[in-house]
Scaffold this motif. Sequence first.
Motif, PDB file in Angstrom:
ATOM      1  N   ALA A   9      -3.053  31.903  50.346  1.00 24.09           N
ATOM      2  CA  ALA A   9      -4.136  31.349  51.159  1.00 24.09           C
ATOM      3  C   ALA A   9      -5.306  30.909  50.280  1.00 24.09           C
ATOM      4  O   ALA A   9      -5.896  29.842  50.490  1.00 24.09           O
ATOM      5  N   LYS A  10      -5.628  31.710  49.269  1.00 20.76           N
ATOM      6  CA  LYS A  10      -6.710  31.348  48.343  1.00 20.76           C
ATOM      7  C   LYS A  10      -6.345  30.088  47.561  1.00 20.76           C
ATOM      8  O   LYS A  10      -7.198  29.233  47.304  1.00 20.76           O
ATOM      9  N   ASN A  11      -5.074  29.974  47.163  1.00 16.47           N
ATOM     10  CA  ASN A  11      -4.636  28.792  46.419  1.00 16.47           C
ATOM     11  C   ASN A  11      -4.735  27.540  47.295  1.00 16.47           C
ATOM     12  O   ASN A  11      -5.124  26.479  46.813  1.00 16.47           O
ATOM     13  N   ARG A  12      -4.385  27.667  48.564  1.00 15.95           N
ATOM     14  CA  ARG A  12      -4.485  26.508  49.459  1.00 15.95           C
ATOM     15  C   ARG A  12      -5.948  26.101  49.670  1.00 15.95           C
ATOM     16  O   ARG A  12      -6.272  24.913  49.720  1.00 15.95           O
ATOM     17  N   GLU A  13      -6.834  27.085  49.774  1.00 10.47           N
ATOM     18  CA  GLU A  13      -8.266  26.796  49.898  1.00 10.47           C
ATOM     19  C   GLU A  13      -8.782  26.103  48.635  1.00 10.47           C
ATOM     20  O   GLU A  13      -9.552  25.143  48.703  1.00 10.47           O
TER      21      GLU A  13
END
Length: 60
Positions: A9-13
């Motif tokens: 999720a952090k990578n997508r953000e």
Amino acid sequence: MDRMKRQAAKNREAARTLRNRGQETKAKEMEARADALESGRVTDRTDEVSAWISWGFGRR
């Protein structure tokens, strides 16, 4: 597994942020990493590595 989902999720953000800054190549890399984390192709070894380090320091 939760750590890997949170990291994905952090990578997508981060990919969204990079796209907003015009860095499409880096954004694609972050998306690919997120896909790998979510697909299960990456194994979470954090606990195992931590145990080995603790064991190594305890052996001195």
